[in-house]
Design a protein around this motif. Structure first.
Motif, PDB file in Angstrom:
ATOM      1  N   LEU A  75       0.874  -1.184   0.000  1.00 35.60           N
ATOM      2  CA  LEU A  75       0.000   0.000   0.000  1.00 35.60           C
ATOM      3  C   LEU A  75       0.905   1.227   0.000  1.00 35.60           C
ATOM      4  CD1 LEU A  75      -3.007   0.637   2.450  1.00 35.60           C
ATOM      5  CD2 LEU A  75      -1.539   2.445   1.629  1.00 35.60           C
ATOM      6  N   ILE A  76       0.795   2.054  -1.020  1.00 38.13           N
ATOM      7  CA  ILE A  76       1.592   3.294  -1.069  1.00 38.13           C
ATOM      8  C   ILE A  76       0.628   4.473  -0.976  1.00 38.13           C
ATOM      9  CG2 ILE A  76       3.390   4.593  -2.253  1.00 38.13           C
ATOM     10  CD1 ILE A  76       4.029   2.173  -3.941  1.00 38.13           C
ATOM     11  N   PHE A  77       0.873   5.348  -0.020  1.00 36.10           N
ATOM     12  CA  PHE A  77       0.010   6.518   0.201  1.00 36.10           C
ATOM     13  C   PHE A  77       0.767   7.749  -0.303  1.00 36.10           C
ATOM     14  CE2 PHE A  77      -2.315   9.827   2.170  1.00 36.10           C
ATOM     15  CZ  PHE A  77      -3.524   9.338   2.670  1.00 36.10           C
ATOM     16  N   ALA A  78       0.274   8.339  -1.374  1.00 36.50           N
ATOM     17  CA  ALA A  78       0.933   9.508  -1.977  1.00 36.50           C
ATOM     18  C   ALA A  78       0.228  10.774  -1.519  1.00 36.50           C
ATOM     19  CB  ALA A  78       0.863   9.394  -3.502  1.00 36.50           C
ATOM     20  N   THR A  79       0.968  11.697  -0.937  1.00 35.58           N
ATOM     21  CA  THR A  79       0.345  12.937  -0.465  1.00 35.58           C
ATOM     22  C   THR A  79       1.380  14.032  -0.271  1.00 35.58           C
ATOM     23  OG1 THR A  79      -1.121  13.913   1.204  1.00 35.58           O
ATOM     24  CG2 THR A  79       0.531  12.372   2.008  1.00 35.58           C
ATOM     25  N   ILE A 108      -0.741   3.913   7.256  1.00 33.95           N
ATOM     26  CA  ILE A 108      -0.947   2.935   8.351  1.00 33.95           C
ATOM     27  C   ILE A 108      -2.401   2.962   8.822  1.00 33.95           C
ATOM     28  CG2 ILE A 108      -0.272   2.238  10.688  1.00 33.95           C
ATOM     29  CD1 ILE A 108       2.188   2.045   9.168  1.00 33.95           C
ATOM     30  N   TYR A 109      -2.975   4.175   8.899  1.00 34.62           N
ATOM     31  CA  TYR A 109      -4.379   4.271   9.328  1.00 34.62           C
ATOM     32  C   TYR A 109      -5.280   3.589   8.300  1.00 34.62           C
ATOM     33  CZ  TYR A 109      -2.691   8.076  12.376  1.00 34.62           C
ATOM     34  OH  TYR A 109      -2.026   8.828  13.301  1.00 34.62           O
ATOM     35  N   VAL A 110      -4.969   3.808   7.040  1.00 34.70           N
ATOM     36  CA  VAL A 110      -5.779   3.219   5.963  1.00 34.70           C
ATOM     37  C   VAL A 110      -5.681   1.690   6.039  1.00 34.70           C
ATOM     38  CG1 VAL A 110      -6.117   3.091   3.460  1.00 34.70           C
ATOM     39  CG2 VAL A 110      -5.434   5.254   4.512  1.00 34.70           C
ATOM     40  N   HIS A 111      -4.459   1.195   6.198  1.00 32.19           N
ATOM     41  CA  HIS A 111      -4.219  -0.245   6.335  1.00 32.19           C
ATOM     42  C   HIS A 111      -5.071  -0.802   7.474  1.00 32.19           C
ATOM     43  CE1 HIS A 111      -1.929  -3.626   8.139  1.00 32.19           C
ATOM     44  NE2 HIS A 111      -1.636  -3.937   6.890  1.00 32.19           N
ATOM     45  N   HIS A 112      -5.100  -0.101   8.605  1.00 32.81           N
ATOM     46  CA  HIS A 112      -5.851  -0.568   9.773  1.00 32.81           C
ATOM     47  C   HIS A 112      -7.348  -0.644   9.476  1.00 32.81           C
ATOM     48  CE1 HIS A 112      -7.323  -0.945  13.863  1.00 32.81           C
ATOM     49  NE2 HIS A 112      -8.096   0.097  13.635  1.00 32.81           N
ATOM     50  N   PHE A 113      -7.916   0.466   8.979  1.00 34.60           N
ATOM     51  CA  PHE A 113      -9.373   0.487   8.799  1.00 34.60           C
ATOM     52  C   PHE A 113      -9.846  -0.377   7.630  1.00 34.60           C
ATOM     53  CE2 PHE A 113      -8.996   4.096  11.680  1.00 34.60           C
ATOM     54  CZ  PHE A 113     -10.034   3.795  12.548  1.00 34.60           C
ATOM     55  N   SER A 142       1.284  -8.457   6.892  1.00 34.90           N
ATOM     56  CA  SER A 142       2.475  -8.580   6.041  1.00 34.90           C
ATOM     57  C   SER A 142       2.416  -7.655   4.818  1.00 34.90           C
ATOM     58  CB  SER A 142       2.673 -10.029   5.594  1.00 34.90           C
ATOM     59  OG  SER A 142       1.526 -10.451   4.889  1.00 34.90           O
ATOM     60  N   CYS A 143       1.365  -6.836   4.724  1.00 39.81           N
ATOM     61  CA  CYS A 143       1.290  -5.850   3.626  1.00 39.81           C
ATOM     62  C   CYS A 143       2.230  -4.685   3.954  1.00 39.81           C
ATOM     63  CB  CYS A 143      -0.159  -5.374   3.494  1.00 39.81           C
ATOM     64  SG  CYS A 143      -0.359  -4.005   2.364  1.00 39.81           S
ATOM     65  N   ARG A 144       3.126  -4.359   3.032  1.00 44.89           N
ATOM     66  CA  ARG A 144       4.099  -3.261   3.236  1.00 44.89           C
ATOM     67  C   ARG A 144       3.408  -1.918   3.011  1.00 44.89           C
ATOM     68  NH1 ARG A 144       8.414  -4.862  -0.207  1.00 44.89           N
ATOM     69  NH2 ARG A 144       9.438  -5.849   1.551  1.00 44.89           N
ATOM     70  N   VAL A 145       3.638  -0.946   3.913  1.00 46.50           N
ATOM     71  CA  VAL A 145       2.947   0.356   3.820  1.00 46.50           C
ATOM     72  C   VAL A 145       3.940   1.502   3.968  1.00 46.50           C
ATOM     73  CG1 VAL A 145       1.195   1.850   4.877  1.00 46.50           C
ATOM     74  CG2 VAL A 145       0.853  -0.617   4.885  1.00 46.50           C
ATOM     75  N   PHE A 146       3.849   2.480   3.103  1.00 46.86           N
ATOM     76  CA  PHE A 146       4.636   3.704   3.305  1.00 46.86           C
ATOM     77  C   PHE A 146       4.016   4.873   2.549  1.00 46.86           C
ATOM     78  CE2 PHE A 146       6.532   1.323  -0.172  1.00 46.86           C
ATOM     79  CZ  PHE A 146       6.718   2.262  -1.178  1.00 46.86           C
TER      80      PHE A 146
END
Ligand code: HMG
Length: 388
Positions: free
Chosen positions: A82-86, A98-103, A109-113
């Motif tokens: 999951l890549i969050f562009a902002t 991370i918040y998006v991953h949680h909700f 094991s999904c990589r988030v940044f």
């Protein structure tokens, strides 16, 4: 270095957007700024701008957009990235992703940044996600572009404010569009737009930014044509990053037919600049509003992020694209938004740490949020979200 001999068919499997439930009419803004409203409507090509209540931010709208995309797949455990562009981040350390991953309830094991380069970032994320899926057979990646754009009152940028999130699911054998393996990139150090870490509003040189947007298009498009060995006539439509619609129209006039971008700008005129999301809202707008069957059509994509990085690449629309689009829902969501008065806009606009302006419980009671998660509290600078 791009590998142009890729065998895998990777691209956008599903895409969705979300914006605030609230908007300000630019006729209202024009009236209070003593400007002829036609300057906004015709001169810059904008009619409304999204304004955000205290219980919404880049995370809540991102979750809403992502939930719409997840509803289109059977197994969210296939999402490994999951890549969050902002560029509207409220935290210099923790990733908004991370918040998006949680909700969303994605697997641990999904990589988030998070990733940043002004309005270009979602395109950078999309290309990274494409490479990831090509190299990890069976994996899916989720790209989020989410921004809320604020300029100081009474500046030339004020009527171009807005905000939205897009969620893009990247997979093999995509149902919406294949991402072609060639692209032209142009990077140059330019002081056209920036936001110092402590500032809520962007600083900018409007004229320089518009000049550099067009100049970068020339270089990026040249690179694309050279790498792909295609001609301009091989591109059926182009979607542009639209900080305001007139910018995209000017860009189209330089190389393409202005007529062919009309459908791609319908939503942007109603939302305003949504930075990382803007180009992809243009794509959704084209898909939702174009009367021609887009299957097999090549769509050029021009991404520009101040500072600056520009990229021109292309998509080829899949045969079954109509099975994953949300056209009616998108139209309804935009049509059902609530108009705010100028007073309300001023209150909301001057309180980016706006949560405290009417206070916790009241903030939730006064404003309708767009999706299933809202910002419930900001304590010691830390954001706590709750499900409705
Ligand atoms: P301005 O200087 O107030 O406007 O703002 P203007 O005087 O240039 O007028 C705009 C247009 O309205 C002109 O048309 C006028 O003739 C027309 P044009 O000559 O351009 O075709 N006009 C009228 N039309 C009809 N009736 C009237 C009337 N009066 C005037 N009565 C400016 C323009 C771009 C400077 C402003 O919008 C701005 O500062 N925007 C913010 C910066 C920006 O959006 N830049 C775009 C490129 S940079 C980018 O895309 C990146 C970005 O998204 C950030 C990121 O990457 O993170 C911004």
């Amino acid at each position: 270095m791009l590998n142009c001999n890729r065998k895998k068919n990777v691209g956008i499997d599903a895409i969705a957007f979300s914006t605030s439930r609230y908007f300000l009419s630019l006729k209202t803004l024009a009236e209070h700024r003593n400007v002829d409203y036609r300057k906004y409507y015709e001169g810059i090509g904008q009619e409304k701008m999204a304004v955000f209540p205290p219980n919404e931010d880049i995370v809540t709208i991102a979750i809403d957009a992502a939930q719409k995309v997840l509803a289109k797949i059977e197994n969210k455990n296939e999402i490994d990235l999951l890549i969050f562009a902002t560029e509207s981040s409220f935290d210099l350390s923790k990733s908004a992703g991370i918040y998006v991953h949680h909700f969303l309830g994605l697997k641990p094991s999904c990589r988030v940044f998070d990733i940043k380069q002004a309005c270009y970032s979602a395109t950078a994320a999309l290309q990274m996600a494409k490479n990831f899926v090509e190299n990890n057979s069976g994996s899916k990646a989720l790209v989020i572009g989410s921004d809320i754009v604020k300029y100081s009152p009474n500046t030339s940028g004020e009527p171009t404010q807005g905000g939205a999130a897009v969620a893009i699911l990247v997979s093999e054998n995509p149902r919406l569009a294949y991402i072609e393996p060639f692209s032209g990139v142009y990077t140059a150090d330019v002081a056209d737009f920036w936001r110092p870490a402590a500032a809520n509003e962007a600083m900018f040189d409007g004229r320089l930014s518009a000049h550099n947007y067009l100049r970068s298009l020339e270089y990026a498009l040249d690179g694309y044509l050279e790498q792909s060995s295609l001609n301009l006539e091989d591109i059926d439509y182009t979607c542009f990053h639209a900080p305001f619609n007139k910018m995209a129209i000017k860009a189209a006039r330089q190389f393409f037919s202005e007529r062919d971008i009309k459908d791609a700008l319908v939503y942007n005129a109603l939302i305003g600049n949504s930075c990382s999301a803007s180009l992809y809202i243009s794509l959704i707008s084209l898909i939702d509003n174009c009367k021609t069957d887009l299957a097999k059509k090549r769509i050029g994509m021009y991404s520009y992020g101040s500072g600056s990085v520009a990229e021109y690449y292309s998509l080829v629309i899949s045969d079954q694209y109509k099975s994953v689009v949300l056209s009616e829902e998108n139209r309804q969501n935009l049509a059902n938004r609530i108009e705010v008065s100028f007073d309300e806009y001023e209150k909301l606009g001057t309180t980016t740490e706006s949560f405290n302006y009417i206070g916790g419980e009241n903030a939730i009671a006064c404003y309708k949020n767009i999706g299933s998660v809202f910002l419930a509290e900001v304590k010691d600078g830390y954001r706590r979200y709750e499900e409705v």
